[in-house]
Design a protein around this motif. Structure first.
Motif, PDB file in Angstrom:
ATOM      1  N   THR A 113       0.851  -1.191   0.000  1.00 25.92           N
ATOM      2  CA  THR A 113       0.000   0.000   0.000  1.00 25.92           C
ATOM      3  C   THR A 113       0.888   1.242   0.000  1.00 25.92           C
ATOM      4  O   THR A 113       2.092   1.159   0.258  1.00 25.92           O
ATOM      5  CB  THR A 113      -0.900   0.036   1.245  1.00 25.92           C
ATOM      6  N   LEU A 114       0.280   2.374  -0.251  1.00 25.93           N
ATOM      7  CA  LEU A 114       1.007   3.642  -0.192  1.00 25.93           C
ATOM      8  C   LEU A 114       1.614   3.826   1.197  1.00 25.93           C
ATOM      9  O   LEU A 114       2.787   4.216   1.331  1.00 25.93           O
ATOM     10  CB  LEU A 114       0.067   4.804  -0.536  1.00 25.93           C
ATOM     11  N   ALA A 115       0.858   3.508   2.223  1.00 28.14           N
ATOM     12  CA  ALA A 115       1.349   3.655   3.604  1.00 28.14           C
ATOM     13  C   ALA A 115       2.543   2.740   3.867  1.00 28.14           C
ATOM     14  O   ALA A 115       3.514   3.148   4.523  1.00 28.14           O
ATOM     15  CB  ALA A 115       0.230   3.366   4.597  1.00 28.14           C
ATOM     16  N   GLU A 116       2.492   1.524   3.359  1.00 28.17           N
ATOM     17  CA  GLU A 116       3.611   0.584   3.544  1.00 28.17           C
ATOM     18  C   GLU A 116       4.864   1.061   2.813  1.00 28.17           C
ATOM     19  O   GLU A 116       5.978   0.963   3.340  1.00 28.17           O
ATOM     20  CB  GLU A 116       3.224  -0.817   3.072  1.00 28.17           C
ATOM     21  N   LEU A 117       4.691   1.586   1.613  1.00 30.84           N
ATOM     22  CA  LEU A 117       5.834   2.114   0.869  1.00 30.84           C
ATOM     23  C   LEU A 117       6.457   3.298   1.598  1.00 30.84           C
ATOM     24  O   LEU A 117       7.684   3.425   1.669  1.00 30.84           O
ATOM     25  CB  LEU A 117       5.417   2.513  -0.547  1.00 30.84           C
ATOM     26  N   LYS A 118       5.608   4.161   2.152  1.00 35.11           N
ATOM     27  CA  LYS A 118       6.117   5.303   2.919  1.00 35.11           C
ATOM     28  C   LYS A 118       6.871   4.822   4.161  1.00 35.11           C
ATOM     29  O   LYS A 118       7.948   5.335   4.481  1.00 35.11           O
ATOM     30  CB  LYS A 118       4.971   6.223   3.345  1.00 35.11           C
ATOM     31  N   GLU A 119       6.297   3.841   4.842  1.00 32.52           N
ATOM     32  CA  GLU A 119       6.937   3.294   6.039  1.00 32.52           C
ATOM     33  C   GLU A 119       8.321   2.727   5.701  1.00 32.52           C
ATOM     34  O   GLU A 119       9.292   2.977   6.417  1.00 32.52           O
ATOM     35  CB  GLU A 119       6.042   2.206   6.633  1.00 32.52           C
ATOM     36  N   ALA A 164       4.426   5.623  -7.020  1.00 32.80           N
ATOM     37  CA  ALA A 164       5.616   5.835  -7.851  1.00 32.80           C
ATOM     38  C   ALA A 164       6.486   6.957  -7.291  1.00 32.80           C
ATOM     39  O   ALA A 164       7.714   6.869  -7.323  1.00 32.80           O
ATOM     40  CB  ALA A 164       5.222   6.131  -9.288  1.00 32.80           C
ATOM     41  N   ASP A 165       5.861   7.999  -6.763  1.00 32.88           N
ATOM     42  CA  ASP A 165       6.628   9.111  -6.197  1.00 32.88           C
ATOM     43  C   ASP A 165       7.390   8.681  -4.946  1.00 32.88           C
ATOM     44  O   ASP A 165       8.512   9.127  -4.708  1.00 32.88           O
ATOM     45  CB  ASP A 165       5.717  10.295  -5.880  1.00 32.88           C
ATOM     46  N   VAL A 166       6.783   7.809  -4.150  1.00 34.66           N
ATOM     47  CA  VAL A 166       7.465   7.301  -2.947  1.00 34.66           C
ATOM     48  C   VAL A 166       8.656   6.439  -3.361  1.00 34.66           C
ATOM     49  O   VAL A 166       9.769   6.601  -2.831  1.00 34.66           O
ATOM     50  CB  VAL A 166       6.510   6.492  -2.052  1.00 34.66           C
ATOM     51  N   VAL A 167       8.464   5.574  -4.332  1.00 30.87           N
ATOM     52  CA  VAL A 167       9.534   4.698  -4.797  1.00 30.87           C
ATOM     53  C   VAL A 167      10.689   5.522  -5.360  1.00 30.87           C
ATOM     54  O   VAL A 167      11.856   5.220  -5.122  1.00 30.87           O
ATOM     55  CB  VAL A 167       9.007   3.688  -5.836  1.00 30.87           C
ATOM     56  N   LYS A 168      10.377   6.563  -6.098  1.00 33.03           N
ATOM     57  CA  LYS A 168      11.401   7.394  -6.739  1.00 33.03           C
ATOM     58  C   LYS A 168      12.077   8.372  -5.771  1.00 33.03           C
ATOM     59  O   LYS A 168      13.142   8.897  -6.087  1.00 33.03           O
ATOM     60  CB  LYS A 168      10.789   8.206  -7.889  1.00 33.03           C
ATOM     61  N   TYR A 169      11.488   8.618  -4.633  1.00 35.95           N
ATOM     62  CA  TYR A 169      11.997   9.647  -3.727  1.00 35.95           C
ATOM     63  C   TYR A 169      13.428   9.311  -3.298  1.00 35.95           C
ATOM     64  O   TYR A 169      13.716   8.200  -2.878  1.00 35.95           O
ATOM     65  CB  TYR A 169      11.107   9.779  -2.482  1.00 35.95           C
ATOM     66  N   GLU A 170      14.300  10.302  -3.397  1.00 31.95           N
ATOM     67  CA  GLU A 170      15.693  10.119  -3.005  1.00 31.95           C
ATOM     68  C   GLU A 170      16.067  11.150  -1.964  1.00 31.95           C
ATOM     69  O   GLU A 170      15.598  12.274  -1.989  1.00 31.95           O
ATOM     70  CB  GLU A 170      16.619  10.294  -4.220  1.00 31.95           C
ATOM     71  N   PHE A 171      16.923  10.724  -1.065  1.00 34.72           N
ATOM     72  CA  PHE A 171      17.466  11.649  -0.075  1.00 34.72           C
ATOM     73  C   PHE A 171      18.967  11.423  -0.012  1.00 34.72           C
ATOM     74  O   PHE A 171      19.466  10.377  -0.364  1.00 34.72           O
ATOM     75  CB  PHE A 171      16.834  11.454   1.312  1.00 34.72           C
ATOM     76  N   ARG A 172      19.647  12.421   0.397  1.00 32.95           N
ATOM     77  CA  ARG A 172      21.122  12.338   0.494  1.00 32.95           C
ATOM     78  C   ARG A 172      21.523  12.601   1.919  1.00 32.95           C
ATOM     79  O   ARG A 172      20.961  13.343   2.629  1.00 32.95           O
ATOM     80  CB  ARG A 172      21.768  13.374  -0.426  1.00 32.95           C
TER      81      ARG A 172
END
Length: 154
Positions: free
Chosen positions: A80-86, A146-154
């Motif tokens: 789910t979106l929530a699981e991907l965010k987690e 898709a936005d959660v999967v693509k999100y990058e942080f440094r």
């Protein structure tokens, strides 16, 4: 790279064969044949697709206007979106913990022996923690998988 439909199956050739049993005759030196000859034998260019492998995958090849193209297919996720965010936030936490490890010993020393932590170390940790909070807020604001999967942080 070229491909050819051989008996109903599209075969990709990273390197052309040096010989080929052609439609009209057997050909030696086939790999260095002119484009016209290659195309007469069904060898057409494979167009390198533009896609984002994080959220898309390559499907089957298809022939259009004497060139082969890959179908680009949007990935789907069972989470789910929530699981991907987690999961993304856990990844962020691991990254933050890794970045804080270089300065942890200053704080252990402060607790054990009351040795002051240098201001530049406190500043560095504040930047790391603020950066973490900013990324976590940004991740939580995302509304598409898709936005959660693509999100990058440094």
């Amino acid at each position: 790279m070229r491909a050819n439909n051989i008996n109903g199956e599209i075969k990709v050739f990273n390197k052309l064969p040096s010989t080929w049993n052609g439609k009209k005759h057997y050909m030696g030196g086939f790999a260095s044949s002119p484009v016209e000859v290659l195309e007469e034998e069904g060898f057409f260019e494979v167009v390198d697709p533009q896609y984002d492998p994080a959220i898309e995958e390559l499907g089957e090849l298809y022939l259009e206007d004497n060139k082969y193209y890959y179908k680009v297919i949007q990935k789907t996720w069972s989470e789910t979106l929530a699981e991907l965010k987690e999961n993304k936030i856990k990844e962020l936490q691991n990254n933050t913990n890794y970045n804080l490890k270089n300065t942890d010993w200053y704080y252990i020393r402060k607790l054990d022996r009351n040795v002051e932590v240098p201001q530049e170390v406190e500043d560095e940790r504040a930047i790391i923690l603020n950066n973490h909070n900013d990324h976590e807020t940004a991740i939580n604001a995302l509304t598409k998988k898709a936005d959660v999967v693509k999100y990058e942080f440094r």
